[in-house]
Design a protein around this motif. Structure first.
Motif, PDB file in Angstrom:
ATOM      1  N   LEU A   1      -0.224 -17.196  32.302  1.00 52.16           N
ATOM      2  CA  LEU A   1      -0.936 -15.944  32.547  1.00 52.16           C
ATOM      3  C   LEU A   1      -2.244 -16.318  33.226  1.00 52.16           C
ATOM      4  CD1 LEU A   1      -1.632 -12.914  32.224  1.00 52.16           C
ATOM      5  CD2 LEU A   1      -2.548 -13.495  29.951  1.00 52.16           C
ATOM      6  N   PHE A   2      -2.434 -15.851  34.451  1.00 49.56           N
ATOM      7  CA  PHE A   2      -3.669 -16.105  35.178  1.00 49.56           C
ATOM      8  C   PHE A   2      -4.585 -14.900  35.025  1.00 49.56           C
ATOM      9  CE2 PHE A   2      -0.479 -18.799  37.073  1.00 49.56           C
ATOM     10  CZ  PHE A   2      -1.149 -19.990  37.298  1.00 49.56           C
ATOM     11  N   LEU A   3      -5.861 -15.166  34.750  1.00 52.20           N
ATOM     12  CA  LEU A   3      -6.850 -14.111  34.584  1.00 52.20           C
ATOM     13  C   LEU A   3      -7.829 -14.142  35.750  1.00 52.20           C
ATOM     14  CD1 LEU A   3      -7.788 -14.642  30.796  1.00 52.20           C
ATOM     15  CD2 LEU A   3      -5.951 -13.207  31.747  1.00 52.20           C
ATOM     16  N   PHE A   4      -8.012 -12.998  36.392  1.00 51.19           N
ATOM     17  CA  PHE A   4      -9.031 -12.850  37.442  1.00 51.19           C
ATOM     18  C   PHE A   4      -9.777 -11.569  37.105  1.00 51.19           C
ATOM     19  CE2 PHE A   4     -10.269 -12.173  42.058  1.00 51.19           C
ATOM     20  CZ  PHE A   4     -11.143 -13.242  42.090  1.00 51.19           C
ATOM     21  N   MET A   5     -10.750 -11.703  36.203  1.00 52.89           N
ATOM     22  CA  MET A   5     -11.338 -10.553  35.532  1.00 52.89           C
ATOM     23  C   MET A   5     -12.633 -10.085  36.200  1.00 52.89           C
ATOM     24  SD  MET A   5      -9.073 -10.563  33.020  1.00 52.89           S
ATOM     25  CE  MET A   5      -9.658  -9.826  31.511  1.00 52.89           C
ATOM     26  N   GLY A   6     -13.217  -9.049  35.607  1.00 57.34           N
ATOM     27  CA  GLY A   6     -14.558  -8.633  35.982  1.00 57.34           C
ATOM     28  C   GLY A   6     -14.667  -7.825  37.258  1.00 57.34           C
ATOM     29  N   GLY A   7     -13.548  -7.476  37.873  1.00 53.88           N
ATOM     30  CA  GLY A   7     -13.625  -6.744  39.135  1.00 53.88           C
ATOM     31  C   GLY A   7     -13.956  -7.627  40.318  1.00 53.88           C
ATOM     32  N   ASN A   8     -13.780  -8.952  40.171  1.00 55.13           N
ATOM     33  CA  ASN A   8     -14.158  -9.880  41.242  1.00 55.13           C
ATOM     34  C   ASN A   8     -13.386  -9.653  42.532  1.00 55.13           C
ATOM     35  OD1 ASN A   8     -16.022 -11.185  39.612  1.00 55.13           O
ATOM     36  ND2 ASN A   8     -14.541 -12.683  38.870  1.00 55.13           N
ATOM     37  N   ILE A   9     -12.176  -9.122  42.449  1.00 52.43           N
ATOM     38  CA  ILE A   9     -11.391  -8.896  43.662  1.00 52.43           C
ATOM     39  C   ILE A   9     -12.095  -7.919  44.598  1.00 52.43           C
ATOM     40  CG2 ILE A   9      -9.984  -6.975  42.751  1.00 52.43           C
ATOM     41  CD1 ILE A   9      -8.825  -9.900  45.048  1.00 52.43           C
ATOM     42  N   GLY A  10     -12.937  -7.049  44.038  1.00 52.86           N
ATOM     43  CA  GLY A  10     -13.681  -6.090  44.855  1.00 52.86           C
ATOM     44  C   GLY A  10     -14.734  -6.716  45.732  1.00 52.86           C
ATOM     45  N   ASN A  11     -15.067  -8.001  45.487  1.00 51.84           N
ATOM     46  CA  ASN A  11     -16.073  -8.682  46.298  1.00 51.84           C
ATOM     47  C   ASN A  11     -15.518  -9.241  47.595  1.00 51.84           C
ATOM     48  OD1 ASN A  11     -17.336  -9.922  43.193  1.00 51.84           O
ATOM     49  ND2 ASN A  11     -18.223  -8.263  44.382  1.00 51.84           N
ATOM     50  N   TYR A  12     -14.222  -9.068  47.813  1.00 55.81           N
ATOM     51  CA  TYR A  12     -13.581  -9.615  49.004  1.00 55.81           C
ATOM     52  C   TYR A  12     -13.288  -8.503  50.011  1.00 55.81           C
ATOM     53  CZ  TYR A  12     -12.866 -13.888  46.300  1.00 55.81           C
ATOM     54  OH  TYR A  12     -13.064 -15.020  45.550  1.00 55.81           O
ATOM     55  N   LEU A  13     -13.537  -8.793  51.287  1.00 58.34           N
ATOM     56  CA  LEU A  13     -13.099  -7.898  52.345  1.00 58.34           C
ATOM     57  C   LEU A  13     -11.584  -7.737  52.255  1.00 58.34           C
ATOM     58  CD1 LEU A  13     -15.270  -9.396  55.215  1.00 58.34           C
ATOM     59  CD2 LEU A  13     -15.535  -7.087  54.263  1.00 58.34           C
ATOM     60  N   PRO A  14     -11.044  -6.596  52.701  1.00 60.16           N
ATOM     61  CA  PRO A  14      -9.607  -6.342  52.511  1.00 60.16           C
ATOM     62  C   PRO A  14      -8.696  -7.491  52.935  1.00 60.16           C
ATOM     63  CG  PRO A  14     -10.678  -4.358  53.293  1.00 60.16           C
ATOM     64  CD  PRO A  14     -11.728  -5.445  53.307  1.00 60.16           C
ATOM     65  N   ASP A  15      -8.917  -8.043  54.117  1.00 57.23           N
ATOM     66  CA  ASP A  15      -8.069  -9.151  54.580  1.00 57.23           C
ATOM     67  C   ASP A  15      -8.249 -10.389  53.713  1.00 57.23           C
ATOM     68  OD1 ASP A  15      -7.046  -7.576  56.568  1.00 57.23           O
ATOM     69  OD2 ASP A  15      -8.234  -8.468  58.196  1.00 57.23           O
ATOM     70  N   ASP A  16      -9.493 -10.610  53.266  1.00 56.39           N
ATOM     71  CA  ASP A  16      -9.777 -11.776  52.426  1.00 56.39           C
ATOM     72  C   ASP A  16      -9.180 -11.600  51.029  1.00 56.39           C
ATOM     73  OD1 ASP A  16     -11.156 -12.941  54.521  1.00 56.39           O
ATOM     74  OD2 ASP A  16     -13.107 -12.191  53.854  1.00 56.39           O
ATOM     75  N   ALA A  17      -9.225 -10.368  50.511  1.00 57.16           N
ATOM     76  CA  ALA A  17      -8.624 -10.089  49.203  1.00 57.16           C
ATOM     77  C   ALA A  17      -7.123 -10.359  49.248  1.00 57.16           C
ATOM     78  CB  ALA A  17      -8.899  -8.644  48.791  1.00 57.16           C
ATOM     79  N   LEU A  18      -6.496  -9.888  50.318  1.00 59.29           N
ATOM     80  CA  LEU A  18      -5.056 -10.102  50.473  1.00 59.29           C
ATOM     81  C   LEU A  18      -4.746 -11.595  50.589  1.00 59.29           C
ATOM     82  CD1 LEU A  18      -2.223  -8.961  50.855  1.00 59.29           C
ATOM     83  CD2 LEU A  18      -2.717  -8.730  53.305  1.00 59.29           C
ATOM     84  N   ALA A  19      -5.547 -12.313  51.375  1.00 63.01           N
ATOM     85  CA  ALA A  19      -5.322 -13.752  51.556  1.00 63.01           C
ATOM     86  C   ALA A  19      -5.500 -14.502  50.236  1.00 63.01           C
ATOM     87  CB  ALA A  19      -6.274 -14.300  52.618  1.00 63.01           C
ATOM     88  N   LEU A  20      -6.515 -14.124  49.456  1.00 61.78           N
ATOM     89  CA  LEU A  20      -6.756 -14.776  48.167  1.00 61.78           C
ATOM     90  C   LEU A  20      -5.580 -14.559  47.214  1.00 61.78           C
ATOM     91  CD1 LEU A  20      -8.817 -16.227  46.225  1.00 61.78           C
ATOM     92  CD2 LEU A  20      -9.432 -13.920  45.463  1.00 61.78           C
ATOM     93  N   LEU A  21      -5.128 -13.313  47.131  1.00 64.34           N
ATOM     94  CA  LEU A  21      -4.025 -12.991  46.227  1.00 64.34           C
ATOM     95  C   LEU A  21      -2.731 -13.658  46.673  1.00 64.34           C
ATOM     96  CD1 LEU A  21      -4.941  -9.259  45.674  1.00 64.34           C
ATOM     97  CD2 LEU A  21      -5.013 -11.046  43.931  1.00 64.34           C
TER      98      LEU A  21
END
Length: 319
Positions: free
Chosen positions: A153-173
């Motif tokens: 189970l991977f945790l990516f908490m705190g709303g951190n995904i919102g700190n990424y630009l849309p393309d960067d969020a997609l690339a990270l995920l």
């Protein structure tokens, strides 16, 4: 004179950002030890709702989260950007009380945060199997993908995904997905769109703590890059746009000025009222969460919501 090959990534990124036509500093550099301490203060502010909302979800719905994992034996809990562990400890306690067998692997860039986490977790969940790591998410992810034969189970908490630009969020995920095994789960904290005033106050607080968090970037440049920035000649501004769900934060130059960095051997120039973009914090709608999950190779198993529906911890499965 320092050469580019000898410069830290931080130094190179500061040079790139502050010589761009539209100046910027990456928000990933907020979290040195001093920045991590200031962010812990932000999380305690009454205006900063994400922490309380996620705490409510974790403290009240951990049993439901465990049941949705459908793991039949031992598993890993790997947390990206774990901070001091004050929220996660409730999830770990609930899982332990339910008899789950797991190894907790928190990862953070700040050794000070990891030290605080170890103290907090050990005091709250004695005898936990914990293997903390300081450093890069993906080094640990790559190591686990080749050495661990149990699900995670991977945790990516705190709303951190919102700190990424849309393309960067997609690339990270997508990068998370590539390092995960089929059947692994990702619990990602995501801030939801809501009353604009509620969001604005959370990111431009009356106590000046968020301002201090941003100003710490300039202090870090002074300290690490031997610069002579006059901190009192910069201000902080943050704005929420409810039409696209984006909070954008900036440092503002209060006059025409310049500063010099000895490490970079370079002088940087600013016009009066010129902006330096520091952070994006995007707020999502539930349909957008499902779209983002699908685009990055996941399916949404369940959205765990706080009582006000301000925030979700969204459980995704690699498909």
């Amino acid at each position: 004179m320092a050469t580019t090959t000898l410069l830290s990534t931080f130094a190179q990124d500061v040079r790139t950002g502050l010589t761009d036509k539209n100046k910027y500093l990456s928000s990933k550099y907020f979290y040195d030890d001093a920045g991590s301490r200031i962010f812990m203060e932000i999380m305690k502010m009454p205006e900063y709702y994400p922490t309380g909302c996620e705490f409510e979800i974790i403290s009240q719905q951990s049993a439901q989260i465990l049941s949705k994992l459908n793991f039949s034996g031992p598993f890993n809990i790997v947390e990206f950007g774990s901070g001091d562990g004050m929220k996660t400890k409730h999830l770990l306690k609930a899982f332990t009380n339910a008899g789950a067998s797991f190894t907790y692997i928190p990862i953070d860039i700040s050794q000070e945060a990891i030290d605080a986490l170890e103290h907090n977790i050990n005091a709250f969940v004695p005898n936990i199997d914990m293997q903390p790591r300081t450093g890069d998410y993906f080094e640990v992810l790559e190591e686990l993908s080749t050495t661990s034969d149990v699900p995670s189970l991977f945790l990516f908490m705190g709303g951190n995904i919102g700190n990424y630009l849309p393309d960067d969020a997609l690339a990270l995920l997508q990068k998370f997905n590539a390092g995960m095994k089929h059947g692994d789960k990702l619990l990602v904290g995501i801030d939801l769109q809501k009353n604009p005033r509620t969001i604005q106050l959370a990111y431009d607080d009356p106590h000046g703590i968020t301002k201090a968090f941003n100003m710490n970037l300039l202090r870090r440049i002074n300290n690490e890059l031997e610069a002579d920035i006059a901190l009192d000649q910069f201000d902080f501004y943050s704005n929420y746009n409810p039409q696209n769900g984006e909070v954008n934060s900036y440092l503002v130059s209060l006059k025409k000025q310049h500063f010099h960095s000895t490490v970079l051997n370079q002088t940087f120039f600013f016009e009066k009222d010129e902006l330096v973009w520091t952070e994006l914090s995007k707020k999502y709608l539930i349909p957008q969460i499902h779209e983002l999950a699908a685009a990055s190779g996941f399916g949404v198993s369940h959205n765990f919501l706080d009582c006000r529906h301000y925030f979700t911890d969204s459980l995704w499965e690699k498909v």
